[in-house]
Design a protein around this motif. Structure first.
Motif, PDB file in Angstrom:
ATOM      1  N   ALA A  81      10.361  -7.552   0.277  1.00 57.48           N
ATOM      2  CA  ALA A  81      11.831  -7.461   0.273  1.00 57.48           C
ATOM      3  C   ALA A  81      12.230  -6.074   0.780  1.00 57.48           C
ATOM      4  N   ASP A  82      12.998  -5.320   0.005  1.00 57.54           N
ATOM      5  CA  ASP A  82      13.432  -4.012   0.529  1.00 57.54           C
ATOM      6  C   ASP A  82      12.599  -2.841  -0.030  1.00 57.54           C
ATOM      7  N   LYS A  83      11.459  -3.161  -0.652  1.00 55.41           N
ATOM      8  CA  LYS A  83      10.624  -2.094  -1.232  1.00 55.41           C
ATOM      9  C   LYS A  83       9.714  -1.485  -0.149  1.00 55.41           C
ATOM     10  N   VAL A  84      10.327  -0.854   0.805  1.00 52.94           N
ATOM     11  CA  VAL A  84       9.581  -0.337   1.951  1.00 52.94           C
ATOM     12  C   VAL A  84       9.035   1.076   1.705  1.00 52.94           C
ATOM     13  N   GLY A  85       9.309   1.600   0.513  1.00 50.70           N
ATOM     14  CA  GLY A  85       8.973   2.996   0.227  1.00 50.70           C
ATOM     15  C   GLY A  85       7.497   3.309   0.357  1.00 50.70           C
ATOM     16  N   ALA A  86       6.627   2.375  -0.044  1.00 54.64           N
ATOM     17  CA  ALA A  86       5.184   2.658   0.006  1.00 54.64           C
ATOM     18  C   ALA A  86       4.745   2.889   1.439  1.00 54.64           C
ATOM     19  N   ALA A  87       5.311   2.109   2.354  1.00 46.88           N
ATOM     20  CA  ALA A  87       4.952   2.272   3.765  1.00 46.88           C
ATOM     21  C   ALA A  87       5.345   3.665   4.244  1.00 46.88           C
ATOM     22  N   VAL A  88       6.529   4.070   3.861  1.00 46.84           N
ATOM     23  CA  VAL A  88       7.003   5.396   4.258  1.00 46.84           C
ATOM     24  C   VAL A  88       6.093   6.470   3.656  1.00 46.84           C
ATOM     25  N   SER A  89       5.764   6.291   2.379  1.00 46.59           N
ATOM     26  CA  SER A  89       4.957   7.301   1.684  1.00 46.59           C
ATOM     27  C   SER A  89       3.563   7.404   2.291  1.00 46.59           C
ATOM     28  N   MET A  90       2.978   6.255   2.619  1.00 47.06           N
ATOM     29  CA  MET A  90       1.610   6.279   3.155  1.00 47.06           C
ATOM     30  C   MET A  90       1.539   7.057   4.466  1.00 47.06           C
ATOM     31  N   THR A  91       2.508   6.846   5.307  1.00 46.47           N
ATOM     32  CA  THR A  91       2.477   7.563   6.585  1.00 46.47           C
ATOM     33  C   THR A  91       2.790   9.036   6.372  1.00 46.47           C
ATOM     34  N   TYR A  92       3.712   9.311   5.472  1.00 48.27           N
ATOM     35  CA  TYR A  92       4.100  10.700   5.240  1.00 48.27           C
ATOM     36  C   TYR A  92       2.910  11.498   4.704  1.00 48.27           C
ATOM     37  N   ILE A  93       2.243  10.928   3.713  1.00 48.70           N
ATOM     38  CA  ILE A  93       1.188  11.678   3.037  1.00 48.70           C
ATOM     39  C   ILE A  93      -0.045  11.834   3.926  1.00 48.70           C
ATOM     40  N   THR A  94      -0.340  10.820   4.713  1.00 42.74           N
ATOM     41  CA  THR A  94      -1.556  10.903   5.527  1.00 42.74           C
ATOM     42  C   THR A  94      -1.284  11.429   6.928  1.00 42.74           C
ATOM     43  N   ARG A  95      -0.009  11.465   7.304  1.00 47.30           N
ATOM     44  CA  ARG A  95       0.356  11.851   8.682  1.00 47.30           C
ATOM     45  C   ARG A  95      -0.309  10.934   9.708  1.00 47.30           C
ATOM     46  N   ARG A  96      -0.513   9.711   9.332  1.00 46.02           N
ATOM     47  CA  ARG A  96      -1.095   8.747  10.264  1.00 46.02           C
ATOM     48  C   ARG A  96      -0.033   7.710  10.614  1.00 46.02           C
ATOM     49  N   PRO A  97       0.049   7.336  11.877  1.00 49.95           N
ATOM     50  CA  PRO A  97       1.113   6.403  12.269  1.00 49.95           C
ATOM     51  C   PRO A  97       0.828   4.965  11.844  1.00 49.95           C
ATOM     52  N   ILE A  98       1.894   4.204  11.750  1.00 52.58           N
ATOM     53  CA  ILE A  98       1.746   2.767  11.487  1.00 52.58           C
ATOM     54  C   ILE A  98       1.615   2.069  12.838  1.00 52.58           C
ATOM     55  N   LEU A  99       0.454   1.481  13.037  1.00 50.75           N
ATOM     56  CA  LEU A  99       0.185   0.802  14.306  1.00 50.75           C
ATOM     57  C   LEU A  99       0.995  -0.485  14.393  1.00 50.75           C
ATOM     58  N   PHE A 100       0.882  -1.264  13.344  1.00 54.64           N
ATOM     59  CA  PHE A 100       1.604  -2.533  13.249  1.00 54.64           C
ATOM     60  C   PHE A 100       1.884  -2.818  11.784  1.00 54.64           C
ATOM     61  N   VAL A 101       2.781  -3.775  11.565  1.00 59.63           N
ATOM     62  CA  VAL A 101       2.907  -4.330  10.214  1.00 59.63           C
ATOM     63  C   VAL A 101       2.676  -5.835  10.297  1.00 59.63           C
ATOM     64  N   GLY A 102       2.039  -6.364   9.263  1.00 56.69           N
ATOM     65  CA  GLY A 102       1.800  -7.807   9.181  1.00 56.69           C
ATOM     66  C   GLY A 102       2.962  -8.434   8.427  1.00 56.69           C
ATOM     67  N   THR A 103       3.463  -9.532   8.963  1.00 55.16           N
ATOM     68  CA  THR A 103       4.658 -10.119   8.329  1.00 55.16           C
ATOM     69  C   THR A 103       4.484 -11.603   8.034  1.00 55.16           C
ATOM     70  N   GLY A 104       3.253 -12.056   7.921  1.00 49.73           N
ATOM     71  CA  GLY A 104       3.061 -13.471   7.618  1.00 49.73           C
ATOM     72  C   GLY A 104       1.682 -13.918   8.020  1.00 49.73           C
ATOM     73  N   GLN A 105       1.530 -15.226   8.135  1.00 48.56           N
ATOM     74  CA  GLN A 105       0.186 -15.744   8.294  1.00 48.56           C
ATOM     75  C   GLN A 105      -0.072 -16.476   9.610  1.00 48.56           C
ATOM     76  N   THR A 106       0.840 -16.334  10.546  1.00 48.59           N
ATOM     77  CA  THR A 106       0.526 -16.886  11.865  1.00 48.59           C
ATOM     78  C   THR A 106       0.098 -15.726  12.770  1.00 48.59           C
ATOM     79  N   TYR A 107      -0.455 -16.073  13.924  1.00 48.43           N
ATOM     80  CA  TYR A 107      -0.943 -15.018  14.824  1.00 48.43           C
ATOM     81  C   TYR A 107       0.192 -14.178  15.400  1.00 48.43           C
ATOM     82  N   THR A 108       1.398 -14.672  15.333  1.00 52.98           N
ATOM     83  CA  THR A 108       2.524 -13.897  15.868  1.00 52.98           C
ATOM     84  C   THR A 108       3.172 -13.007  14.801  1.00 52.98           C
TER      85      THR A 108
END
Ligand code: GDP
Length: 522
Positions: A478-505
């Motif tokens: 839902a709108d709990k996107v904070g962990a994603a923000v925190s992970m990139t901030y703390i590690t300084r590593r970019p988010i390549l992609f995000v997975g949003t379901g179970q199909t190949y797209t």
């Protein structure tokens, strides 16, 4: 009936089943109950009941999960422009946006204990499935043998056929084709809608409405109550405290000294967050995977090697398959190296993906693009298999090797050492940490410990660590996107992609506007 029950239970027991998420214990209980009821029913019709065969193993259920018997459905006849990937399949995904719910075809050849259809083969005594030991000790030759469900060392069985694959591709989630012909996955959310949508004022601001007036410049003291409310709000969205402080500071800097009326304050805050998050989430380097890959292939004349790692069940294999789908759309030949030699069913899961993806490539009409699985079964040294796979890829003209690794807990030292060995021996171009956006800030602990382990256990002067993140199950947060923000901030590593379901797209590029919207949403 017996077959149906076995089939159902085997699917339930399979932790790797793409369609079910039933705890193994519950599945086993169900199995026992079903079998008891079945025995009763059979007794009732005075049929002599011999001991039943044990259910097929977890792995064979996964093998058969991909082994449907219908032919690949015909390619869509929709014809896109030159260079554009053809839309896949002719129909919309069936039954929502799930990965294939293959009908299990229970066939004797995958069933330990003999061919069920052969009446001459007496059914073996039904005994409980011996619990496999999953500890950190090394795997014996006997274990390895029993775990090795692979028939040949490489690739798929020549006679393998598959169910239709249309439902593995959500037409609505397909990306776009750039002018240069490259295929780009969609962005997270619906950027065109969010960019123009009127922004709703978050509740934490409405309570401090009286602070804002164009008649005087805002001071830090004026902003304190706003910042305090915003802090609570962001922490409620799973943003780590350290990152919250950083974001608040950028908002404070953006507002201080300004004469801002109530009507425009929200836009100022949004803009400040967007600017800051743009730099945190999408640093300029490290996110153009396709270009990096092409540079390596053309410049070094070797395949680009990428390792996917993370804890169990986060979606490593599924998202590795989604990345493969994206690469195949870009006419990049992919060799998938099955280096999860630990968990029963892992190789079969990849084999199923490869079979599906090959069918999709056929639909695309990309005859020059290859997709294969490199596997050596179970219980073997993952680092060595990855090396062999890379050599095989180089010798056979693959442009990339995607290495699937066993899931492991960040505190499991022997397994972390083995991952460090794999990365030290293979020197991959990209080490991708796959984490669930769903688990919140726990993933920060996972990620930091993976990083430390890769460095500490590599025995190398210039150790590698995680290069990029792939965050899965974004569709469930839902709108709990904070962990994603925190992970990139703390590690300084970019988010390549995000997975949003179970199909190949269901592989998306992060979209900062959507993240800001989610962070500010009431
Ligand atoms: P692994 O053990 O890390 O390789 O995990 P798997 O790839 O086997 O995935 C575990 C489960 O998560 C499977 O049921 C996948 O279909 C599911 N999964 C993977 N990625 C996503 C995602 O982005 N969204 C959702 N909803 N499910 C996902």
């Amino acid at each position: 009936m017996d077959k149906v029950v076995r089939s159902l239970c085997a699917d339930l027991i399979s932790e790797k089943s793409v369609a079910w998420t039933v705890p193994v214990e519950i599945a086993r209980e169900l199995e026992a109950t079903f079998m008891r009821e079945l025995d009763k029913a059979e007794n009732a019709v005075t049929k002599p009941v011999g001991p039943r065969k044990p259910l097929v193993s977890r792995s064979s259920s996964i093998v058969s999960a991909g082994e449907g018997e219908s032919d690949v459905s015909a390619a869509s006849d929709a014809s896109p422009g030159p260079g554009a990937p053809r839309p896949l399949g002719g129909v919309s995904p069936v039954g929502g946006r799930r990965m294939p719910v293959h009908r299990r075809k229970n066939r004797g050849r995958n069933t330990p204990g003999g061919d069920e259809s052969d009446p001459a083969t007496p059914p073996p005594a039904r005994k409980g499935k011996a619990a496999r030991k999953w500890d950190d000790s090394s795997i014996s030759a006997e274990d390895a043998q029993s775990l090795d469900y692979s028939s040949s060392s490489l690739n798929l069985a020549a006679d393998s056929r598959i169910d239709s694959v249309e439902h593995l591709v959500d037409q609505a989630s397909l990306g776009r084709t750039n002018r240069d012909g490259s295929y780009v996955p969609q962005e997270l959310g619906n950027p065109s809608a969010t960019a123009s949508a009127p922004s709703k004022m978050p509740a934490f601001l409405t309570s401090v409405q009286n602070l804002f007036s164009t008649s005087r410049a805002l001071t830090r003291a004026d902003l304190e109550p706003v910042l305090a409310k915003m802090e609570n709000h962001l922490i409620g969205k799973n943003v780590a405290a350290e990152v919250t402080r950083d974001l608040l500071e950028s908002v404070a800097v953006a507002l201080e000294g300004k004469r801002i009326g109530w009507t425009s304050v929200y836009q100022h805050i949004r803009q400040a967050l967007e600017d800051r998050l743009q730099r945190i989430l999408l640093p300029s380097a490290g996110t153009d995977l396709l270009r990096d890959l092409q540079d390596v292939v053309r410049g070094d004349h070797r395949p680009y090697v990428m390792v996917m790692c993370g804890v169990n069940g986060v979606g490593k294999s599924t998202n590795l398959a989604k990345i493969t789908f994206w690469l195949l759309q870009n006419r990049v030949s992919v060799l998938i190296a099955a280096c999860d030699t630990f968990r029963s069913g892992a190789v079969e899961q990849l084999r199923t993906h490869v079979r599906n993806l090959r069918a999709l490539v056929e639909q695309l009409g990309h005859d020059d693009v290859k997709i294969e699985l490199f596997e050596r079964g179970y219980g073997k040294d993952a680092a060595g298999i990855a090396k062999e796979a890379t050599n095989y890829a180089k010798a056979n003209g693959f442009q990339t090797v995607l290495i699937d690794t066993a899931g492991r807990m960040q505190d499991n030292e022997p397994l972390m050492r083995s991952l460090a060995k794999l990365t030290a021996l293979n020197r991959p171009d990209k080490i991708v940490f796959v984490g669930e956006a769903l688990v919140g800030n726990e993933s920060i602990d996972q990620l930091t410990k993976f990083n430390t382990a890769l460095r500490d256990f590599s025995n190398q002067a210039d150790p590698r660590d995680i290069d990029a993140l792939l965050l899965t199950k974004f569709d469930l947060i839902a709108d709990k996107v904070g962990a994603a923000v925190s992970m990139t901030y703390i590690t300084r590593r970019p988010i390549l992609f995000v997975g949003t379901g179970q199909t190949y797209t269901d592989l998306k590029r992060i979209n900062v506007k959507v993240v800001v919207d989610a962070l500010l949403a009431a």
